[in-house]
Enzyme design. Structure first.
Site, PDB file in Angstrom:
ATOM      1  N   ASP A 248       0.817  -1.216   0.000  1.00  0.00           N
ATOM      2  CA  ASP A 248       0.000   0.000   0.000  1.00  0.00           C
ATOM      3  C   ASP A 248       0.850   1.265   0.000  1.00  0.00           C
ATOM      4  O   ASP A 248       0.652   2.164   0.825  1.00  0.00           O
ATOM      5  CB  ASP A 248      -0.940   0.016   1.213  1.00  0.00           C
TER       6      ASP A 248
ATOM      7  N   GLU B 236     -11.005   0.966  -3.783  1.00  0.00           N
ATOM      8  CA  GLU B 236     -10.265   1.381  -2.592  1.00  0.00           C
ATOM      9  C   GLU B 236      -9.039   2.182  -2.995  1.00  0.00           C
ATOM     10  O   GLU B 236      -8.807   2.467  -4.159  1.00  0.00           O
ATOM     11  CB  GLU B 236      -9.857   0.148  -1.783  1.00  0.00           C
TER      12      GLU B 236
END
Length: 522
Positions: A15, A173
């Site tokens: 991420d 997301e």
């Protein structure tokens, strides 16, 4: 032409988010249940990264108690620089995957100190920050939802409302909002963070929308390909000092037989971007790419810690917390002393200090003095998936915890006093699943082929090297353990006090083998 190797930050650093300040780049990644949280890296060329600290390095900033399961905790940070301050916003997720809100911390310097957190009450995870010309701060979260907030107080001033949620894939997301040439570009990852992962983008003249999707969405995905790098997604855009554009993103390097296994979790990759008709175009994420203009020759050194410093270096992590009462660098000069806080690695609350496995092939060794305690060296995915090389009471043992099963697979008498423990991972000469008894490896056909991603070998080094066991690496992979993290290799104590003179991590690339390393150093 100079080339760089992917991943640029190898090991479980998923991420990624990046920002540039002048000629310097700063990147952060998720840390989940580990303390300290949100590792922070610095680079001058987007390829070679060094960890300069952890954003959440005080227990009060994190609040990771023993009831936080593995792969929960701190999710998907974003780093930005605005009006002389660095901002990091991230999510905290509790048991059952329930979001527990977002937090913002700030610092004038990336090395810290970082402020106490300001909390933001918005739904979703994966928060992002962006500012418009009027100084308004926009926060987007998974879903994809947009809100206007006050980052100094966490107050939600407007919203949230749904904006644009990708091209139809599941789990939209990791939104990132960027202002480029008069447009607001909204990056969204979709398809889930596994094999179907993809990156799509839309644009608007206002952060409020409406957003126009790119006609070639998803503009980056490796799904349904045989490329060696998979699960590409969760991307962030950055413009280099020379005007070129780049994506940092996560990906995996699966190996072995179908369905293939990745053991180091999701790693940070770099890919070039070009613009056509106002839209970004990213090619496949390859093991090697032409390097950015600022690239310079550089090679990582073996990561060895002799524990001569007054504090642990920022690359060391522990599950959930590391109380001051559980470790010391001063009790025995030049040694790290660990004191047991729990009797087993199978339940939260134990003492463990480790670092991420960052190379497919590597050798980890420690010099241990167990005294009257019990401890050793462990390769950890979570409480239900780990291998231990343990010393206690004049005996060394190899223990495998795989789901509900826990088995001692090898034992060997050892002399008292300091010993050298070694764990090696190798992707060549991979063995079929094997069983050991009394330290002797089972020989002969086992009715199955070697199918795992690697083999882990456990040894004691003295006047001679004694191999205790070799175990299949697939059982310490994401596909078997599930979750969002990767292997962490470290030292532990589960009874009394155990001292460690040094810890040495050597990538196989530094001994003449190739394992596809990245550019990260410690």
């Amino acid at each position: 032409m100079q080339m760089y190797d992917n991943p640029v930050i190898s090991g479980f650093y998923p991420d990624p988010s990046v920002c540039r300040v002048g000629d310097d780049y700063y990147a952060v990644s998720s840390s989940f249940e580990y303390f300290p949280g949100v590792p922070l890296f610095h680079s001058r060329d987007l390829v070679h990264w060094r960890q300069v600290g952890n954003v959440l390095d005080r227990p009060g900033q994190l609040g990771l108690t023993d009831d936080i399961p593995s792969s929960r905790g701190i999710y998907a940070p974003t780093i930005r620089h605005h009006d002389g301050l660095f901002y990091v916003i991230t999510s905290r997720v509790g048991a059952g995957g329930v979001p527990a809100g977002h937090l913002i911390v700030t610092s004038e310097r990336p090395e810290g100190p970082w402020s106490d957190p300001v909390h933001v009450d918005l739904p979703g995870v994966d928060p992002d920050l962006a500012w418009d010309d009027d100084g308004a701060c926009w926060c987007s979260t998974s879903g994809v939802r947009m809100a206007r907030i006050d980052p100094s107080t966490g107050a939600v001033l407007e919203g949230p409302w749904r904006t644009w949620s990708g091209s139809g894939g599941q789990y939209p997301e990791s939104p990132h909002l960027h202002r480029i040439d008069g447009w607001w570009y909204l990056l969204v990852s979709e398809g889930g963070t596994g094999d179907g992962h993809a990156v799509s983008i839309a644009r608007s003249r206002s952060p409020r929308g409406p957003f126009e999707p790119c006609p070639s969405n998803p503009f980056l995905s490796h799904r349904s390909t045989d490329l060696p790098i998979q699960s590409t997604g969760h991307a962030d855009l950055v413009q280099a000092a020379d005007g070129t554009w780049w994506l940092v993103l996560l990906g995996t390097r699966p190996r072995g037989a179908f369905p293939r296994f990745h053991v180091m979790g999701r790693e940070t990759f770099l890919a070039p971007v070009r613009w056509e008709d106002g839209w970004p175009v990213a090619g496949p994420v390859q093991a090697q790419h032409p390097a950015p203009a600022a690239w310079h020759p550089w090679a990582p050194e073996p990561a060895r810690d002799d524990f001569d410093s007054a504090a642990l270096s920022p690359g060391w992590i522990s599950p959930r917390s590391l109380p001051d009462t559980s470790w010391s660098l001063g009790e025995r000069r030049g040694w790290l002393t660990l004191r047991a806080a729990g009797p087993s690695l199978d339940r939260p609350g134990y003492t463990f200090v480790g670092r991420r496995q960052q190379h497919l092939d590597c050798r980890v060794s420690v010099r241990i003095d167990p005294g009257t305690g019990r401890g050793g060296l462990c390769v950890r995915m979570d409480e239900a998936h780990h291998y231990e090389l343990e010393v206690s009471g004049g005996e060394a043992s190899v223990v495998a915890r795989i789901g509900p099963l826990r088995q001692t697979v090898a034992r060997r008498p050892v002399p008292p006093g300091p010993l050298t423990l070694v764990i090696e991972t190798r992707t060549t000469g991979v063995l079929p699943p094997s069983v050991t008894s009394a330290g002797e490896l089972e020989q002969g056909p086992l009715g199955t082929e070697a199918a795992g991603p690697d083999t882990l070998a456990f040894s004691i080094v003295g006047t001679d090297t004694a191999l205790l066991a070799e175990l299949d690496g697939r059982y310490l992979s994401t596909q078997l353990s599930t979750g969002f993290t990767g292997r962490v290799i470290g030292m532990y104590a589960i009874e009394g006090s155990v001292a460690f003179d040094w810890f040495d991590y050597t990538p196989a690339t530094l001994t003449g083998q190739s394992s596809g390393t990245g550019g990260v150093a410690r």
